[in-house]
Scaffold this motif. Sequence first.
Motif, PDB file in Angstrom:
ATOM      1  N   ASN A 187       0.814  -1.209   0.000  1.00  0.00           N
ATOM      2  CA  ASN A 187       0.000   0.000   0.000  1.00  0.00           C
ATOM      3  C   ASN A 187       0.847   1.258   0.000  1.00  0.00           C
ATOM      4  O   ASN A 187       0.380   2.312  -0.427  1.00  0.00           O
ATOM      5  CB  ASN A 187      -0.970  -0.011   1.180  1.00  0.00           C
ATOM      6  CG  ASN A 187      -2.166  -0.896   0.894  1.00  0.00           C
ATOM      7  OD1 ASN A 187      -2.975  -0.591   0.032  1.00  0.00           O
ATOM      8  ND2 ASN A 187      -2.244  -2.028   1.571  1.00  0.00           N
ATOM      9  N   ILE A 188       2.103   1.151   0.461  1.00  0.00           N
ATOM     10  CA  ILE A 188       3.016   2.288   0.300  1.00  0.00           C
ATOM     11  C   ILE A 188       3.292   2.487  -1.185  1.00  0.00           C
ATOM     12  O   ILE A 188       3.321   3.608  -1.686  1.00  0.00           O
ATOM     13  CB  ILE A 188       4.315   2.055   1.093  1.00  0.00           C
ATOM     14  CG1 ILE A 188       4.040   2.221   2.586  1.00  0.00           C
ATOM     15  CG2 ILE A 188       5.396   3.033   0.652  1.00  0.00           C
ATOM     16  CD1 ILE A 188       5.232   1.952   3.467  1.00  0.00           C
ATOM     17  N   LEU A 210      -0.918   1.126 -10.278  1.00  0.00           N
ATOM     18  CA  LEU A 210      -0.108   0.297 -11.179  1.00  0.00           C
ATOM     19  C   LEU A 210       1.046  -0.353 -10.421  1.00  0.00           C
ATOM     20  O   LEU A 210       1.331  -1.543 -10.579  1.00  0.00           O
ATOM     21  CB  LEU A 210       0.416   1.153 -12.327  1.00  0.00           C
ATOM     22  CG  LEU A 210       1.290   0.413 -13.332  1.00  0.00           C
ATOM     23  CD1 LEU A 210       0.460  -0.590 -14.104  1.00  0.00           C
ATOM     24  CD2 LEU A 210       1.970   1.375 -14.286  1.00  0.00           C
ATOM     25  N   LEU A 213      -0.235  -3.149  -8.322  1.00  0.00           N
ATOM     26  CA  LEU A 213      -0.650  -4.271  -9.167  1.00  0.00           C
ATOM     27  C   LEU A 213       0.569  -5.049  -9.656  1.00  0.00           C
ATOM     28  O   LEU A 213       0.566  -6.288  -9.685  1.00  0.00           O
ATOM     29  CB  LEU A 213      -1.442  -3.720 -10.349  1.00  0.00           C
ATOM     30  CG  LEU A 213      -2.389  -4.679 -11.045  1.00  0.00           C
ATOM     31  CD1 LEU A 213      -3.379  -5.244 -10.053  1.00  0.00           C
ATOM     32  CD2 LEU A 213      -3.124  -3.964 -12.167  1.00  0.00           C
ATOM     33  N   LEU A 214       1.628  -4.333 -10.040  1.00  0.00           N
ATOM     34  CA  LEU A 214       2.830  -5.016 -10.529  1.00  0.00           C
ATOM     35  C   LEU A 214       3.502  -5.787  -9.399  1.00  0.00           C
ATOM     36  O   LEU A 214       4.057  -6.865  -9.613  1.00  0.00           O
ATOM     37  CB  LEU A 214       3.815  -4.003 -11.112  1.00  0.00           C
ATOM     38  CG  LEU A 214       3.402  -3.392 -12.442  1.00  0.00           C
ATOM     39  CD1 LEU A 214       4.438  -2.386 -12.902  1.00  0.00           C
ATOM     40  CD2 LEU A 214       3.205  -4.466 -13.502  1.00  0.00           C
ATOM     41  N   GLY A 217       0.503  -8.565  -8.280  1.00  0.00           N
ATOM     42  CA  GLY A 217      -0.166  -9.367  -9.301  1.00  0.00           C
ATOM     43  C   GLY A 217      -1.646  -9.512  -9.034  1.00  0.00           C
ATOM     44  O   GLY A 217      -2.310 -10.343  -9.649  1.00  0.00           O
ATOM     45  N   SER A 218      -2.155  -8.720  -8.110  1.00  0.00           N
ATOM     46  CA  SER A 218      -3.550  -8.818  -7.709  1.00  0.00           C
ATOM     47  C   SER A 218      -3.842  -7.560  -6.897  1.00  0.00           C
ATOM     48  O   SER A 218      -2.948  -6.742  -6.697  1.00  0.00           O
ATOM     49  CB  SER A 218      -3.753 -10.076  -6.866  1.00  0.00           C
ATOM     50  OG  SER A 218      -5.008 -10.039  -6.238  1.00  0.00           O
ATOM     51  N   ASP A 219      -5.072  -7.413  -6.414  1.00  0.00           N
ATOM     52  CA  ASP A 219      -5.329  -6.228  -5.585  1.00  0.00           C
ATOM     53  C   ASP A 219      -5.182  -6.534  -4.103  1.00  0.00           C
ATOM     54  O   ASP A 219      -5.412  -5.695  -3.267  1.00  0.00           O
ATOM     55  CB  ASP A 219      -6.702  -5.613  -5.900  1.00  0.00           C
ATOM     56  CG  ASP A 219      -7.801  -6.654  -5.869  1.00  0.00           C
ATOM     57  OD1 ASP A 219      -7.468  -7.836  -5.643  1.00  0.00           O
ATOM     58  OD2 ASP A 219      -8.966  -6.296  -6.061  1.00  0.00           O
TER      59      ASP A 219
END
Lengths: 516, 164
Positions: A187-188, A210, A213-214, A217-219
Amino acid sequence: MSARSSDDGLARLWANLRAAPRRLRETMFRSGPPVSDRARSSFIFGNVFLHLHPARVHRWSLRWATTWGLGMIALSAFLVTLVTGVLLMFYYKPYPDVAYESIKNIHFVVPTGRFMRNIHRWAAHVMVIAVLAHMARVFFTAAYRRPREFNWLIGMGLLVTTLGLSFSGYLLPWDQLAYWAITIGANIAQSPREITDALGITASFDPGGLQKLLLLGSDEVGEEALIRFYLFHVMLLPLILVALLAVHFWRIRKDGGLARPADAEARLGPPHPATYPVFTEAPQKTYHLAAVVRGRTPAVGNGPEGTVPAMPHLLYGELALFMLTVGICLVLSVLFDAPLKELANPAVPENPAKAPWYFLGLQELVSFSAFMGGIGIPTMVLIGLGLIPYLDREEAGTGEWFGGPGGGALVGRAAVFGLTTAVALEALAIHFGWLRQWWPEVPQLLITAFNPGTVLTAIYAAYSLWLVRRHNSTRAGALGLFTCFLAGFVVLTVIGTYFRGPNWEFYWSPTHWPGH
Amino acid sequence: MSTAHPSLPRRSRLDPEPVARRDFLGLAALWSAAAALGFAALGALRLPKAAVLPSPSKKFRVHLPESLAPGEAYVPPGRSVALFKGADGVFAISTVCTHLGCIVKPTPHGFDCPCHGSRFAPDGSVVRGPAPAPLPWLAVTSAGGGSVIVDEGASVPPGTKVAV
């Protein structure tokens, strides 16, 4: 006739067989035992693993006070993590819940598993400390100056990669500690949304989302995140680290060895009579290697002044440091187990959820503003560190501890200034709160720009500029700024480690934490 | 200009030295290769960004307990949502902290975050701490028979309540 010649053939075969071990040794080490200057040199450059070393090394570089062996300790710790890490990979399975089971297996069932895991963990801590201390050593001895500017940047890359390795390894046990530390870390990465949300442009421009996500690989932190962190930890980051290490070491040679003061020879005095002769085969002609090696041409009949053969002087020192590092890791591993908490539970955070200790200073900063503490200030610090060798073009004090205008006294004053400012600001924020407690309606952007972290950074920067003016020297400002940031890092890390309890409240001691 | 060698043709900014054909071809090859590799790397970088997220559905059905008092939070097991039942309907507030994603805990005076000390009012607005935004209210639809469907992926304006 034919019988005798076949006898000869058998005798030759027998003789060759008996000589085979000796010949194997001779073909492996062609130069023979390192007893002469020539053999000592070819011992180094005739060996693919040793030839990054110079054949001869200056006496100044071998003083303990020059380096305290910190770079070698960092490398040794890395080698230890490499070996123990490969061993742990025999049993570790990177899949949620199964990962936790496999770490438990390693810890409680696998022969020597607990010991190897402990060593891996402690060597990682030793590596982080040694890398930070090595950086401080290079800074305080002004060893980043011309021609070593670029190697300072490579070193910064190594610092970031080392921290990345530690952080990615943190998730792998898949326990509560791991899960929540990585949730916070991810989250940082997403925290640029603090700005884009406030500006209302997240829908069209979302670098924070982004990045998260990178990384995951998911939220959310799940199996995708675990396999990615595993990939980073065992493959991507080690490869990057090794590549950067190769450049780092190669450039030490190409930049002319370790930095030393111009009058190093006079300061050292004559070598101790018991030292292996500083130079025995005094040449009668001038070397001219200007096209290959930087530095002055050795004087005629004098040899390369002040140097001793790297074998044995440097190599035995390195071996001693390696054994010291291994010893430290072993002792710590016998005394203290690596922690393993409960299985990760995405519904219930650890309270308090703490990152590894070297990130607790950052965690203290993100408790004021996620974006500034986690990305803004670290980026500013990295840019500042990278600029140092390009802004400080002075010469005074190279190779000396706290060298440069102001010297040790300036560093002492800056340390006191840095410590008191950080403690005072923290005390203010802890006792009186910050903007939102005073005016709940305050816009987020104002808090992002103006919080204890940014105020501290600004005060340090102003102090450093004042030092530049006062001493009329960039080096003085850099000394002040680096010392202040070191002091701030220590204060924030200590507060984050020892004085923050449940809900990140301030407590004088963990014994005062409320039961929960 | 006066110092230029007499045998060399006079050159100016408008009439520069022509690039030799071999130099031009070499430079063109170099930059084409760099561009091709650069775009290939950019294309490869699309791989790590998943087009479809592997996370499970964000919608779930929940039956509110009959005994739930007004103002009291009900957190369905394994979900990061707090459900409230008032006289004028049901509403759901996300319990994922808007600061760094920890799960906040419902308390009588609102919500507390265990990670960095953010505090939220009962309506989700930030009272103190580093959270940059209020806790979002989530879309709730009545599924009949006293149960509701909550969509963790869709937020609604604060104050939206649904009669059950």
